[in-house]
Design an enzyme around this catalytic site. Structure first.
Site, PDB file in Angstrom:
ATOM      1  N   ASP A  15       0.855  -1.189   0.000  1.00 26.93           N
ATOM      2  CA  ASP A  15       0.000   0.000   0.000  1.00 26.93           C
ATOM      3  C   ASP A  15       0.883   1.227   0.000  1.00 26.93           C
ATOM      4  O   ASP A  15       1.972   1.218   0.588  1.00 26.93           O
ATOM      5  CB  ASP A  15      -0.914   0.007   1.230  1.00 26.93           C
ATOM      6  CG  ASP A  15      -1.981  -1.069   1.175  1.00 26.93           C
ATOM      7  OD1 ASP A  15      -2.464  -1.366   0.063  1.00 26.93           O
ATOM      8  OD2 ASP A  15      -2.348  -1.603   2.231  1.00 26.93           O
ATOM      9  N   ASP A  46      -6.872  -1.331  -4.681  1.00 27.75           N
ATOM     10  CA  ASP A  46      -7.926  -1.020  -3.718  1.00 27.75           C
ATOM     11  C   ASP A  46      -8.863   0.049  -4.268  1.00 27.75           C
ATOM     12  O   ASP A  46     -10.081  -0.012  -4.070  1.00 27.75           O
ATOM     13  CB  ASP A  46      -7.328  -0.530  -2.402  1.00 27.75           C
ATOM     14  CG  ASP A  46      -6.462  -1.570  -1.714  1.00 27.75           C
ATOM     15  OD1 ASP A  46      -6.683  -2.777  -1.929  1.00 27.75           O
ATOM     16  OD2 ASP A  46      -5.557  -1.170  -0.963  1.00 27.75           O
TER      17      ASP A  46
END
Length: 163
Positions: A124, A142
């Protein structure tokens, strides 16, 4: 036979779009891995940072601290979801909004599956914050999944309105 070829051509279009999402996701993650050490933060604006975080769990780090079984569980879940979504796209690829939603979810899911298979975690790197409040770090995959989920809800609302 012509109907089947049309279905396959439509499916191919959606799968190519999903592949582009996967490529964008993996390319950005490669850039972050090559430029940041785990925990590094680069302030971009007053509300947006680039970071490097590793998520061993699911959304919002759910099951992040589990003993390792979650890697295989989420990897398997992602593969099963990809098979199901591909089947749905083959059957419903003509429903544009629905197909866009599924395609975004497919591309995002497989982008994160690739991370789990290669690294054992998801990379991330997007951090949004305001007034001392920080949203959990996320990535391109995401974002695609989230937009796809929103489109699924919109598609269903449109379907309900028509009836």
């Amino acid at each position: 036979m012509a109907g089947k070829q049309g279905t396959n051509a439509g499916l191919l279009q959606w799968l190519l779009i999903a592949a582009l999402i996967i490529l964008a996701d993996q390319f950005t993650k490669i850039l972050i891995i090559g430029s940041f050490r785990l925990g590094d933060v680069h302030r971009v604006t007053g509300f947006f940072d680039l970071v490097r975080a590793h998520n061993y769990g699911a959304a919002f780090s759910f099951l992040h601290g589990a003993s390792g079984w979650q890697r295989w569980f989420f990897l398997g879940l992602g593969v099963a979801a990809a098979v199901f979504i591909t089947w749905m796209l083959r059957r419903h690829g003509h429903q544009r909004l629905f197909a866009w939603a599924l395609t975004l979810i497919l591309g995002g899911a497989l982008g994160n599956v690739i991370d789990r298979a290669i690294h054992g975690y998801v990379v991330d790197f997007i951090q949004v914050h305001a007034g001392g409040w920080y949203f959990p770090a996320f990535n391109v995959a995401d974002s695609a999944i989230t937009i796809g989920a929103i489109l699924l809800i919109l598609d269903e609302l449109r379907r309900v309105r028509r009836t």
